[in-house]
Design a protein around this motif. Structure first.
Motif, mmCIF file in Angstrom:
data_model
loop_
_atom_site.group_PDB
_atom_site.id
_atom_site.type_symbol
_atom_site.label_atom_id
_atom_site.label_comp_id
_atom_site.label_asym_id
_atom_site.label_seq_id
_atom_site.Cartn_x
_atom_site.Cartn_y
_atom_site.Cartn_z
ATOM 1 N N THR B 128 0.741 -1.102 -0.192
ATOM 2 C CA THR B 128 0.047 -0.029 -0.104
ATOM 3 C C THR B 128 0.957 1.106 -0.008
ATOM 4 N N SER B 129 2.147 1.005 0.227
ATOM 5 C CA SER B 129 2.933 2.312 0.029
ATOM 6 C C SER B 129 2.788 2.844 -1.184
ATOM 7 N N ALA B 130 2.750 4.408 -1.211
ATOM 8 C CA ALA B 130 2.545 5.088 -2.559
ATOM 9 C C ALA B 130 3.810 5.065 -3.491
ATOM 10 N N HIS B 131 4.850 4.618 -2.905
ATOM 11 C CA HIS B 131 6.177 4.667 -3.680
ATOM 12 C C HIS B 131 6.681 3.054 -4.082
ATOM 13 N N PHE B 132 5.649 2.125 -3.745
ATOM 14 C CA PHE B 132 6.159 0.705 -4.095
ATOM 15 C C PHE B 132 5.814 0.548 -5.557
ATOM 16 N N HIS B 133 6.621 0.590 -6.390
ATOM 17 C CA HIS B 133 6.361 0.531 -7.842
ATOM 18 C C HIS B 133 6.359 -1.175 -8.670
ATOM 19 N N ARG B 134 5.268 -1.564 -8.632
ATOM 20 C CA ARG B 134 5.405 -2.830 -9.230
ATOM 21 C C ARG B 134 5.880 -3.145 -10.527
ATOM 22 N N GLN B 135 6.305 -1.735 -11.424
ATOM 23 C CA GLN B 135 6.847 -1.674 -12.512
ATOM 24 C C GLN B 135 8.246 -2.354 -12.391
ATOM 25 N N VAL B 136 8.916 -2.231 -11.275
ATOM 26 C CA VAL B 136 10.347 -2.608 -11.322
ATOM 27 C C VAL B 136 10.499 -3.669 -10.444
ATOM 28 N N HIS B 137 9.224 -4.657 -10.216
ATOM 29 C CA HIS B 137 9.413 -5.961 -9.540
ATOM 30 C C HIS B 137 10.184 -6.991 -10.392
ATOM 31 N N GLY B 138 11.024 -7.683 -9.365
ATOM 32 C CA GLY B 138 11.495 -9.011 -10.281
ATOM 33 C C GLY B 138 12.835 -8.745 -10.881
ATOM 34 N N PHE B 139 13.442 -7.768 -10.896
ATOM 35 C CA PHE B 139 14.766 -7.759 -11.541
ATOM 36 C C PHE B 139 15.792 -7.169 -10.524
ATOM 37 N N GLU B 140 17.061 -7.750 -11.014
ATOM 38 C CA GLU B 140 18.398 -7.089 -10.101
ATOM 39 C C GLU B 140 18.760 -5.707 -10.834
ATOM 40 N N PRO B 141 18.709 -4.502 -10.240
ATOM 41 C CA PRO B 141 19.241 -3.375 -11.308
ATOM 42 C C PRO B 141 20.872 -3.613 -11.709
ATOM 43 N N ALA B 142 20.884 -3.012 -12.786
ATOM 44 C CA ALA B 142 22.321 -3.208 -13.285
ATOM 45 C C ALA B 142 23.337 -2.653 -12.279
ATOM 46 N N GLY B 143 24.406 -3.370 -11.970
ATOM 47 C CA GLY B 143 25.347 -2.658 -11.011
ATOM 48 C C GLY B 143 25.212 -3.239 -9.700
ATOM 49 N N GLY B 144 23.797 -3.789 -9.493
ATOM 50 C CA GLY B 144 23.577 -4.728 -8.190
ATOM 51 C C GLY B 144 23.447 -3.658 -6.730
ATOM 52 N N VAL B 145 23.234 -2.295 -7.190
ATOM 53 C CA VAL B 145 23.002 -1.437 -6.019
ATOM 54 C C VAL B 145 21.503 -0.762 -6.166
ATOM 55 N N ARG B 146 20.871 -0.395 -5.008
ATOM 56 C CA ARG B 146 19.764 0.348 -5.119
ATOM 57 C C ARG B 146 19.891 1.644 -4.533
ATOM 58 N N VAL B 147 20.485 1.833 -3.500
ATOM 59 C CA VAL B 147 20.615 2.997 -2.623
ATOM 60 C C VAL B 147 22.093 3.499 -2.779
ATOM 61 N N HIS B 148 22.368 4.209 -3.969
ATOM 62 C CA HIS B 148 23.727 4.700 -4.296
ATOM 63 C C HIS B 148 23.995 5.908 -3.325
ATOM 64 N N ILE B 149 22.863 6.652 -3.185
ATOM 65 C CA ILE B 149 23.265 7.927 -2.536
ATOM 66 C C ILE B 149 21.987 8.053 -1.250
ATOM 67 N N SER B 150 22.081 8.406 -0.123
ATOM 68 C CA SER B 150 21.208 8.504 0.663
ATOM 69 C C SER B 150 21.543 9.458 1.778
ATOM 70 N N GLY B 151 20.430 10.319 2.569
ATOM 71 C CA GLY B 151 20.407 11.100 3.214
ATOM 72 C C GLY B 151 19.716 10.633 4.586
ATOM 73 N N ILE B 152 20.297 10.337 5.516
ATOM 74 C CA ILE B 152 19.461 9.811 6.728
ATOM 75 C C ILE B 152 19.277 10.981 8.030
ATOM 76 N N ASP B 153 18.276 11.367 8.007
ATOM 77 C CA ASP B 153 18.052 12.508 8.809
ATOM 78 C C ASP B 153 18.183 12.278 10.389
ATOM 79 N N VAL B 154 19.061 12.928 11.294
ATOM 80 C CA VAL B 154 19.406 12.579 12.522
ATOM 81 C C VAL B 154 18.937 13.823 13.264
ATOM 82 N N VAL B 155 18.477 13.804 14.441
ATOM 83 C CA VAL B 155 18.269 14.919 15.332
ATOM 84 C C VAL B 155 18.835 14.517 16.678
ATOM 85 N N ARG B 156 18.968 15.567 17.621
ATOM 86 C CA ARG B 156 19.545 15.039 18.939
ATOM 87 C C ARG B 156 18.301 15.643 20.074
#
Lengths: 308, 518
Positions: B128-156
């Motif tokens: 039910t997630s709005a960003h779950f895309h069935r269009q890309v189900h079932g294949f390994e992306p070229a290069g084998g990586v999905r999260v190349h760049i990430s930003g993890i927000d942290v607070v204190r």
């Protein structure tokens, strides 16, 4: 390089040169306009605007409207402010390609546009400021951008616009009823001193016109600018070195240049308007040809069927 | 301490938050020693003049973001946010751990979904997630990586503990300001740099290029990388140009690309040139009109098929948004335990899942004390801070939660930590968060030392987003030994390509109406 970026660079070259040329023309003509009686001032203002390729927005067109149209109107590609704004916008689109020096000088120029008084006195200063800024932009382009394809497109735009601008400059003399001294004409092009040195003081109209049209060493002469454009085109298209010209732009530019160079100069003055029109037309056609050859994007919809 | 901070402790005490610079009693913490010394030697006029000059430089250099169609310089405060080496060590490991877990999760979600069959998270949550895309189900992306760049927000939080606020593994932005802020601060407050070792940030573009090249489709020796931007009107356009420029690659728009035979090409003055890796800065929804929004002019038809066929690497992979879903976020500690068999190094902020009956009832009873966020929002959009909201707003919110419990999460109001920030003629405490950036090349997750510290410029405000009037601070990670700052990054080996221009004699030229022609 990306076609879109090449196009942006070409237009940066054109717009910066256009701002420079317009500032020169406006500066010299303002001096004269101020001496004219009010009614004549209006008609000359309109004629000057027409030479620069624009139409008055309203019947009530006088000096303040002229200043707006040629100097400050940010929405028009004819005015200095509009040209510099458009150059900056193109640089913004090509920002990862142009040097940061070139981008920053165009960006600060853009922010400097609104800091000028918009009366006659302010406009003189504005014109001078424009010449300084465009000289800086050109200098930075020449010294901080690799003289590869990107620079060639920039210089190509600059040369074509320069040929066009000098042609317009020469047209102002003919079109404006009150007549314009050749000394001022030469000043418009920043050519007065060069001309005096080359021809000494013994000059007449004929010589001045020749100088601005045909001098092979003065950078703002039409022949010089067209030769520059031709050299850029030759370097951009190394496959066309041997026989003939498959490149439309080179053919057009070359024809315009040789027509001038091999023309008998005796008739120059009487035929000046035709010559100037021919040059402007050639520039516009060459620009179209360049755009078709290098910038045109193939039909995007063509691929949709294939991949769906 | 100089007069500049005289009233500071009283103001800071009132917020009840952890102050990054001053321990209670107006004593500068150790890590801030040199910054405090540098500021102490300046008058207020000096500080203001320097701040003005920094802002002016940003405008001249075009370090701006687009706000309602207007280019604005991104406000940079003159007091940096300093993170001691020991604290950074924890953050760095925690961020990398999280990226690894999310990478594993995304691989699983678009494949076998063992995480569901093993009962770690409910299937419905994913589908039910709005960003779950069935269009890309079932294949390994070229290069084998999905999260190349990430930003993890942290607070204190008020106790001084770092907590993760949200994950951004779709299109995290802001790294350009990290790079620009450092350059500006080196000029704006040079005194503070002298004696201490601050870990450098400028290797980011090289790390990024290196990772992008490494994840190119198999069999490509010298991959061509491009950055894909929606164009000059995008609020992060400056960032796109900066990254492309610093990596020395083309910045393309959708219209510069063509897909054919499951390969991607860009239109250049020398004809079409193959593109192997696309660092996309466009939302999935606009990427490919054949798969997503058919009305999008920003993308390029065929990209998803090309990616599916392994003809091009898209970074970050299409469909990552499911991991940004804030309800999925609430399960990330479980995902870390499930995929990595480790305990989470950085804790989440306590989160109520409103689909669960008890949590929902508690939340509805205590709306005025909680922050409620839409699960697929970003940029602070749609977020409601209970204590600041009117009764009508809370009533409306209550109805929306009842109508769509899947769409919202609730969290206690956190007093984000504060850093002194110049405001008018004095320093005041302003709340900050931190977005560390991580680059994943498939073998190794590298975390940029520092990250973007965003600051809520309005007094008391907890909303740090630039689109809502936030600014930023340079983030200094101190090195604990002199060796640390000199990190060597392997340069990607790139062969210089001879550019050959061969012009077709004939092609179908189409007259093009150019806005720029007179």
């Amino acid at each position: 390089m990306l076609s879109r970026i090449a196009e942006s660079l070409f237009w940066i070259g054109r717009y910066v040169e256009r701002a420079d040329g317009t500032a020169r023309i406006l500066d010299v003509h303002l001096e004269r306009l101020n001496h004219l009686p009010m009614e004549e001032r209006r008609s000359v203002a309109k004629e000057l605007l027409a030479v620069m390729g624009a139409r008055p927005q309203s019947e009530d067109f006088g000096l303040p409207e002229l200043l707006h149209a040629l100097a400050y109107d940010k929405t028009s590609a004819t005015s200095i402010a509009g040209s510099l704004g458009a150059a900056r916008e193109n640089a913004r689109r090509a920002r990862e390609t142009v040097s940061s020096g070139l981008w920053e000088s165009l960006n600060t120029t853009y922010y400097g546009l609104s800091q000028h008084r918009k009366d006659v006195v302010g406009t003189y200063r504005f014109c001078n400021w424009t010449l300084e800024r465009t000289a800086m932009v050109s200098g930075l382009a020449d010294t901080t951008v690799s003289h590869d394809e990107s620079w060639l497109f920039l210089v190509l735009g600059r040369s074509l616009e320069r040929a066009d601008m000098t042609a317009r400059m020469l047209s102002t003399r003919d079109v404006l009823s009150a007549g314009m001294s050749w000394v001022n004409m030469l000043r418009c092009a920043g050519a007065y001193e060069s001309f005096l040195r080359t021809r000494r003081a013994a000059f007449g109209d004929q010589h001045a016109a020749e100088f601005l049209l045909l001098d092979r060493l003065f950078p703002r002469s039409i022949v010089y600018a067209l030769r520059d454009a031709d050299e850029c085109l030759a370097k951009l298209d190394p496959s066309a070195q041997r026989v003939g010209f498959i490149n439309d732009a080179r053919r057009i530019v070359g024809q315009a240049r040789t027509f001038l160079e091999f023309h008998r100069t005796d008739d120059l003055m009487s035929e000046l308007p035709e010559h100037m029109e021919r040059v402007q037309k050639a520039v516009s056609q060459a620009s179209d040809a360049i755009s078709r050859k290098y910038f045109n994007q193939a039909d995007e919809l063509a691929w949709v069927g294939e991949v769906s | 301490m100089s007069d500049l901070f005289q009233e500071y402790s009283t103001a800071a005490g009132r917020t009840g938050a952890y102050d990054e610079m001053f321990a209670p009693g107006l004593l500068a913490r150790d890590s801030y020693g040199q910054v405090a010394d540098a500021l102490r030697k300046l008058s207020l006029a000096d500080v203001s003049a320097r701040a003005d000059s920094m802002a002016r430089t940003f405008l001249d250099r075009g370090v701006t973001f687009d706000f309602a169609g207007e280019e604005r310089p991104f406000p940079l405060d003159i007091v940096p946010r300093v993170i001691p080496a020991a604290e950074w060590d924890v953050l760095e490991r925690g961020v990398a751990q999280r990226v690894c877990a999310l990478e594993a999760f995304l691989n699983d979600v678009y494949d076998k979904m063992t995480v569901v069959s093993d009962g770690v998270i409910p299937r419905q949550l994913v589908t039910t997630s709005a960003h779950f895309h069935r269009q890309v189900h079932g294949f390994e992306p070229a290069g084998g990586v999905r999260v190349h760049i990430s930003g993890i927000d942290v607070v204190r939080d008020a106790a001084g503990t770092f907590r993760v606020l949200e994950d951004n593994v779709r299109v995290p932005s802001g790294v350009s300001y990290v790079l620009e802020n450092r350059r500006a601060m080196a000029k704006g407050l040079p005194e503070a740099f002298g004696q201490q070792l601050i870990r450098p940030v400028e290797e980011y573009p090289r790390r990024l290029l290196s990772a992008l090249r490494k994840t190119a489709p198999a069999g490509v020796d010298d991959p061509t990388v491009v950055v894909l931007t929606p164009g000059v009107f995008n609020s992060a356009y400056f960032e796109h140009t900066l990254l492309a420029g610093l990596m020395g690659v083309e910045l393309v728009e959708g219209r510069d690309l063509i897909c054919r035979g499951n390969r991607v090409y860009m239109r250049t003055t020398a004809g079409e040139q193959r593109v192997d890796v696309i660092y996309k800065r466009i939302d999935d929804d606009f990427l490919d009109p054949l798969q997503f929004r058919a009305d999008s002019m920003l993308g390029c038809p065929g990209l998803v098929n090309a990616a599916r066929a392994g003809g091009v690497t898209i970074a970050n992979a299409v469909g990552n948004g499911v991991a940004d879903d804030k309800l999925v976020y609430s399960y990330v500690p479980d995902l870390i335990r499930y995929y990595l068999s480790e305990e989470p190094i950085i804790a989440n902020v306590d989160t109520f899942r409103l689909e669960e009956k008890e949590a929902r009832e508690y939340t509805l009873d205590n709306l005025a004390e909680l922050v409620v966020k839409p699960v697929d929002g970003s940029g602070g959009k749609g977020l409601v801070i209970g204590p600041d909201a009117s009764k009508d707003e809370l009533d409306a919110l209550r109805q929306r939660i009842i109508g769509d419990p899947r769409g919202w999460i609730a969290q206690p109001v956190l007093q984000l930590s504060t850093v002194p920030t110049l405001s008018g003629d004095k320093f005041g405490p302003r709340h900050v968060d931190l977005r560390p950036f991580a680059v994943n090349d498939g073998d190794n997750v590298w975390v940029l030392p520092g990250g973007l510290t965003r600051v809520a410029l309005k007094e008391g405000s907890l909303i740090v987003n630039s689109s809502q009037g936030g600014g930023s601070k340079d983030t200094w990670v101190l090195a604990d030994s002199p060796q640390m700052p000199v990190e060597t990054v392997p340069r990607p080996s790139i062969s210089v390509r001879e550019r050959v221009s061969v012009w077709p004699v004939e092609s179908n030229w189409r007259d093009r109406q150019s806005e720029q022609q007179q």
